[in-house]
Motif scaffolding. Sequence first.
Motif, PDB file in Angstrom:
ATOM      1  N   LEU A 199      -1.372  11.251  -3.363  1.00  0.00           N
ATOM      2  CA  LEU A 199      -0.937   9.921  -2.580  1.00  0.00           C
ATOM      3  C   LEU A 199      -0.978   8.814  -3.530  1.00  0.00           C
ATOM      4  CD1 LEU A 199      -2.529  10.419   0.909  1.00  0.00           C
ATOM      5  CD2 LEU A 199      -0.091  10.522   0.425  1.00  0.00           C
ATOM      6  N   ARG A 200      -1.988   8.644  -4.324  1.00  0.00           N
ATOM      7  CA  ARG A 200      -2.029   7.802  -5.393  1.00  0.00           C
ATOM      8  C   ARG A 200      -0.958   7.719  -6.247  1.00  0.00           C
ATOM      9  NH1 ARG A 200      -7.336   6.190  -7.226  1.00  0.00           N
ATOM     10  NH2 ARG A 200      -6.984   6.615  -9.183  1.00  0.00           N
ATOM     11  N   GLY A 202       2.084   8.458  -5.486  1.00  0.00           N
ATOM     12  CA  GLY A 202       3.498   8.362  -5.199  1.00  0.00           C
ATOM     13  C   GLY A 202       4.145   9.775  -4.631  1.00  0.00           C
ATOM     14  N   ASN A 234      -1.278   4.016   7.380  1.00  0.00           N
ATOM     15  CA  ASN A 234      -0.299   4.944   7.000  1.00  0.00           C
ATOM     16  C   ASN A 234      -0.529   5.262   5.713  1.00  0.00           C
ATOM     17  OD1 ASN A 234       0.731   2.816   5.141  1.00  0.00           O
ATOM     18  ND2 ASN A 234       1.474   1.639   6.943  1.00  0.00           N
ATOM     19  N   ARG A 235       0.329   6.133   5.042  1.00  0.00           N
ATOM     20  CA  ARG A 235       0.085   6.673   3.701  1.00  0.00           C
ATOM     21  C   ARG A 235      -0.051   5.453   2.735  1.00  0.00           C
ATOM     22  NH1 ARG A 235       3.249  11.309   2.148  1.00  0.00           N
ATOM     23  NH2 ARG A 235       3.169  10.418  -0.016  1.00  0.00           N
ATOM     24  N   THR A 236       0.908   4.983   2.742  1.00  0.00           N
ATOM     25  CA  THR A 236       0.912   3.679   1.692  1.00  0.00           C
ATOM     26  C   THR A 236      -0.333   2.638   1.816  1.00  0.00           C
ATOM     27  OG1 THR A 236       3.348   3.544   2.162  1.00  0.00           O
ATOM     28  CG2 THR A 236       2.198   1.818   0.869  1.00  0.00           C
ATOM     29  N   GLU A 237      -0.907   2.589   2.845  1.00  0.00           N
ATOM     30  CA  GLU A 237      -2.179   1.657   2.844  1.00  0.00           C
ATOM     31  C   GLU A 237      -3.293   2.468   2.283  1.00  0.00           C
ATOM     32  OE1 GLU A 237      -4.717  -0.940   6.135  1.00  0.00           O
ATOM     33  OE2 GLU A 237      -3.036   0.257   6.761  1.00  0.00           O
ATOM     34  N   ALA A 239      -3.101   4.707  -0.060  1.00  0.00           N
ATOM     35  CA  ALA A 239      -2.983   4.662  -1.747  1.00  0.00           C
ATOM     36  C   ALA A 239      -3.365   3.193  -2.062  1.00  0.00           C
ATOM     37  CB  ALA A 239      -1.577   4.873  -1.924  1.00  0.00           C
ATOM     38  N   TYR A 240      -3.031   2.147  -1.498  1.00  0.00           N
ATOM     39  CA  TYR A 240      -3.345   1.034  -1.802  1.00  0.00           C
ATOM     40  C   TYR A 240      -5.005   0.743  -1.750  1.00  0.00           C
ATOM     41  CZ  TYR A 240       1.193  -1.442  -2.458  1.00  0.00           C
ATOM     42  OH  TYR A 240       2.537  -1.563  -3.101  1.00  0.00           O
ATOM     43  N   SER A 256       2.348   8.017 -11.864  1.00  0.00           N
ATOM     44  CA  SER A 256       2.836   7.494 -10.662  1.00  0.00           C
ATOM     45  C   SER A 256       4.042   6.922 -10.456  1.00  0.00           C
ATOM     46  CB  SER A 256       1.649   6.363 -10.113  1.00  0.00           C
ATOM     47  OG  SER A 256       1.963   5.965  -8.907  1.00  0.00           O
ATOM     48  N   SER A 260       7.082   8.584  -8.218  1.00  0.00           N
ATOM     49  CA  SER A 260       7.718   7.890  -7.147  1.00  0.00           C
ATOM     50  C   SER A 260       9.264   7.840  -7.301  1.00  0.00           C
ATOM     51  CB  SER A 260       7.262   6.532  -6.831  1.00  0.00           C
ATOM     52  OG  SER A 260       7.380   5.759  -8.155  1.00  0.00           O
TER      53      SER A 260
END
Length: 262
Positions: A199-200, A202, A234-237, A239-240, A256, A260
């Motif tokens: 996930l990190r 992307g 969510n998955r984006t959060e 990763a951040y 990354s 992406s």
Amino acid sequence: MNSLLMTNGKDISTNLFHDSIQTDNEKRTTELPRGRSLLIIDDRALDRQCLAYCISAHKIDMDVLAFGSVEEWERKRQDYPPLAAVLLNIGGKKIGEPSVSEEITRLASAFDAPIIVLADADDLPQIMKALECGAKGYIPSSVSIDVCIEAIALSMAGGIFVPASSVFAMRQALETGNPAARPLAGMFTERQAEVVEALRRGKANKIIAYELNLRESTVKVHIRNIMKKVKATNRTEVAYKIKDLFPLSSASSNESVKGSEH
């Protein structure tokens, strides 16, 4: 004496602690708020009193309260200013111990003020476990009193303090690509850690499933469990949040970006 209250370097309950010669560190202007208190929780009387004296001597413009337990403080809380932060000193105890992890979780749920753990150990699994339980900072006892105070200020400002040595160790483990050395294993299962790293970078669920030889539905289950652990929506959060704690190396960042684009 079960508790200790000090303000600006003075023990106002016994008046035994007097202003000392002002040092350069004491002259600096801190950003810690006035009219609030720092609560130190430690069941060892000498340790908590010594720590309270040291912090108060730096004139942080806060009341420094030292109690053996939260229950002791709660019985007298109406006598003190609102809490700005809680410093829980666990000493040589391990956060993996149920009594310790449950205490951190309970405090994090009960207070709006940040909970900061002070401990003798500085190993990454212990730090990750503390953050997972809701702590907003982890201070090893190997740091100086100045760093300790700055770490408290950072947590009060909304940041998360972790010792630099642990971050460097984590980055080195990531760059080696050695699964056995992955620091995320302290917070996630081995399979979840693999998904987190994907996930990190992307990567899409289908790619993750292919590379890890999993069903896409299984990947989604892992992602949901990961989201719960880091309190993400969510998955984006996810990763951040992971990137904020553990920045990728430049080589990994390039990977990354490439990932992406597909």
